[in-house]
Design a protein around this motif. Sequence first.
Motif, PDB file in Angstrom:
ATOM      1  N   VAL A 233       0.835  -1.200   0.000  1.00  0.00           N
ATOM      2  CA  VAL A 233       0.000   0.000   0.000  1.00  0.00           C
ATOM      3  C   VAL A 233       0.872   1.254   0.000  1.00  0.00           C
ATOM      4  O   VAL A 233       0.557   2.247  -0.653  1.00  0.00           O
ATOM      5  N   THR A 234       1.980   1.205   0.723  1.00  0.00           N
ATOM      6  CA  THR A 234       2.837   2.390   0.886  1.00  0.00           C
ATOM      7  C   THR A 234       3.796   2.593  -0.279  1.00  0.00           C
ATOM      8  O   THR A 234       3.956   3.704  -0.783  1.00  0.00           O
ATOM      9  N   HIS A 235       4.461   1.519  -0.723  1.00  0.00           N
ATOM     10  CA  HIS A 235       5.525   1.645  -1.726  1.00  0.00           C
ATOM     11  C   HIS A 235       5.278   0.879  -3.018  1.00  0.00           C
ATOM     12  O   HIS A 235       6.070   1.004  -3.958  1.00  0.00           O
ATOM     13  N   GLY A 236       4.229   0.079  -3.078  1.00  0.00           N
ATOM     14  CA  GLY A 236       3.974  -0.711  -4.276  1.00  0.00           C
ATOM     15  C   GLY A 236       4.916  -1.884  -4.434  1.00  0.00           C
ATOM     16  O   GLY A 236       5.027  -2.461  -5.524  1.00  0.00           O
ATOM     17  N   LEU A 237       5.600  -2.263  -3.352  1.00  0.00           N
ATOM     18  CA  LEU A 237       6.524  -3.389  -3.371  1.00  0.00           C
ATOM     19  C   LEU A 237       5.880  -4.605  -2.715  1.00  0.00           C
ATOM     20  O   LEU A 237       5.178  -4.474  -1.709  1.00  0.00           O
ATOM     21  N   VAL A 238       6.131  -5.776  -3.271  1.00  0.00           N
ATOM     22  CA  VAL A 238       5.629  -7.010  -2.680  1.00  0.00           C
ATOM     23  C   VAL A 238       6.573  -7.403  -1.547  1.00  0.00           C
ATOM     24  O   VAL A 238       7.786  -7.517  -1.752  1.00  0.00           O
TER      25      VAL A 238
END
Length: 287
Positions: A233-238
């Motif tokens: 949600v914050t960085h778009g990283l899994v």
Amino acid sequence: MADNKDAYIVALEKKLMEISGIEVEQIRKNQIANAASEASAIKEMADYVANITIQSAGTAKAGVVDPQIAAIFQHLNSELGESRGSHALPPLKYEHAGLEPHINATIMEIHHTKHHQGYINNLIAAVKKLEEAETAKDTSAINALLPAIKFNGGGHLNHTIFWTNMAPNAGGEPTGPISEAISRDFGSFQAFKDKFSTASAGVKGSGWGWLGYCPKGDKVAVATCQNQDGLQVTHGLVPLLGIDVWEHAYYLQYKNLRPAYVAAFFNVINWENVNERFATARKAAGH
């Protein structure tokens, strides 16, 4: 072994001072001053949910629902297979004492059975109120629940990943695809370790340090999140590998020496789990 660990902690503290411009002793003081008690934070969020008032159906004003609400539940479902409202404490795959001497049994028992359960209880309460707000079509109340869903949903998700990221008799350097990705994107495992450690130890107040996967670039990256904010949600990283740097995760054993706790974490990393997460994330991204 102990000398090498102590030397690494000293080097990490020096790096922290270079980046922040603040003496390490002051960073330690800031951790105590800024890091809220997790138990108090969970209680405050429970009160927050309870105090949200829902307008009766037909009187509530229409509006746009924040898309983060759906995204949080989507990530929970993807990671845990839980439908909205069916959240439960996942069992550990090892004993509470399984990570000793690096993380002691008392910390693990309180952290897992008390704190994590607290997030789940609050999330279920927030979902119940969310359903009431949706029935009443009260968009204002729905969106007012976002902080509680974000905090408690994130707490549930982050901790669940955290437990699986660790294992007894683990640690050391990774092998396989994640090792290759780390070498490619950071230059070496040591360079990754330094960056991950410095970022995690330097989180102001409470939060998390992460190794995450970027689907668009097919790369791995280090990032941090405040409080219980989710990495996607914050960085778009899994999320692949996370370390909890709230004080409850280490204070009973390491006091205010967060860099020592971060250094010890590398002795319990379950790289097999990280490799599995990496493979799943790449497949989902079409790589």
